[in-house]
Write an enzyme that holds these catalytic residues in place. Sequence first.
Site, PDB file in Angstrom:
ATOM      1  N   LYS A 278       0.859  -1.189   0.000  1.00 52.65           N
ATOM      2  CA  LYS A 278       0.000   0.000   0.000  1.00 52.65           C
ATOM      3  C   LYS A 278       0.897   1.242   0.000  1.00 52.65           C
ATOM      4  CE  LYS A 278      -3.535   2.783   0.727  1.00 52.65           C
ATOM      5  NZ  LYS A 278      -4.422   3.128  -0.383  1.00 52.65           N
TER       6      LYS A 278
ATOM      7  N   CYS B 114      -2.838   9.830  -6.524  1.00 53.70           N
ATOM      8  CA  CYS B 114      -3.977   9.522  -5.651  1.00 53.70           C
ATOM      9  C   CYS B 114      -5.018  10.640  -5.744  1.00 53.70           C
ATOM     10  CB  CYS B 114      -3.534   9.345  -4.208  1.00 53.70           C
ATOM     11  SG  CYS B 114      -4.964   9.046  -3.146  1.00 53.70           S
TER      12      CYS B 114
END
Length: 314
Positions: free
Chosen positions: A46, A133
């Site tokens: 992650k 993101c």
Amino acid sequence: MPASLKTHFLNEEYANPFMNASGVHCMTVQELEELSASKAGAFITKSATTSERQGNPKPRYCSVPLGSINSMGLPNEGFDYYLNYVIKHQEEHPGEAIPFFSVAGMSLKENLNLLERIQESDFKGVTELNLSCPNVPGKPQVAYDFEMTEQILNSVFKFFKKPLGVKLPPYFDFAHFDTMAKILNQYPLAYVNCINSIGNGLYIDVNEESVVVKPKNGFGGIGGEYIKPTALANVRAFYTRLNPDIKIIGTGGIRTGQDAFEHLLCGAAMLQVGTELYKEGVSIFARLEKELKEIMNQKGYSSIDEFRGKLKSL
Ligand code: SIN
């Protein structure tokens, strides 16, 4: 000869090109270990920030019939947690693929600091810098800011000597493919990963007359079947524009062996699976491997290199 999925990527050999997409099934050591034990050829952590982050309020991920919408907001256990894991994994599994390590600093300074720490560490694998993101309120996707992207890469490559890839958002215009490719071609990047989710979509539950994720009034990154044509276009656009030393990782809408075949035909070297991994769990990698091999056998291909990048134009 029966089809082989063996994949050479950055001087490493992988059993197949399949990986998880960062963000899916890779938050905790337990999930990472499940990926390690799965049929995935490689896996990635992650995206880490310096310190642990709780991320956005829940519900923040929703599986929908043609894909997913998420507004996770980079929840993660913090840089040290993942760095310790990848170093331990590389030491305990000599001869095996080293996990990829994803980082996503919230500023230029934080990104440089994280990469400096990777450079100084014993980590011998590949780092992915997430410039895309879409879910942190108040923080636009970095790679939509061409000047900022160039500034980051300029600063990074002054000191970073380990293999580095960047995760890009989708682009939708030839002018943007051209501009971004020109920037990326200036640097010794190992790869670009196309694409992150299509940012800031809106999914509506008609019965409830409501959005389905809480953060940002329901706006979130779209993944899955919805995004495959955009993902393929970005893989193809960068494959045909980047210098051949910069490899492409194809991410977006991979649900079947055929989706994987299409990404490879566009030029992808490795393939990341997000939405469908979330829906199906790590057993998806065995299925994708089987389905891709079946297609290759039907077509008479014994290796991926026989068709990678060879998409025909009319
Ligand atoms: C998130 O944590 O919001 C998803 C990560 C990403 O899209 O890069």
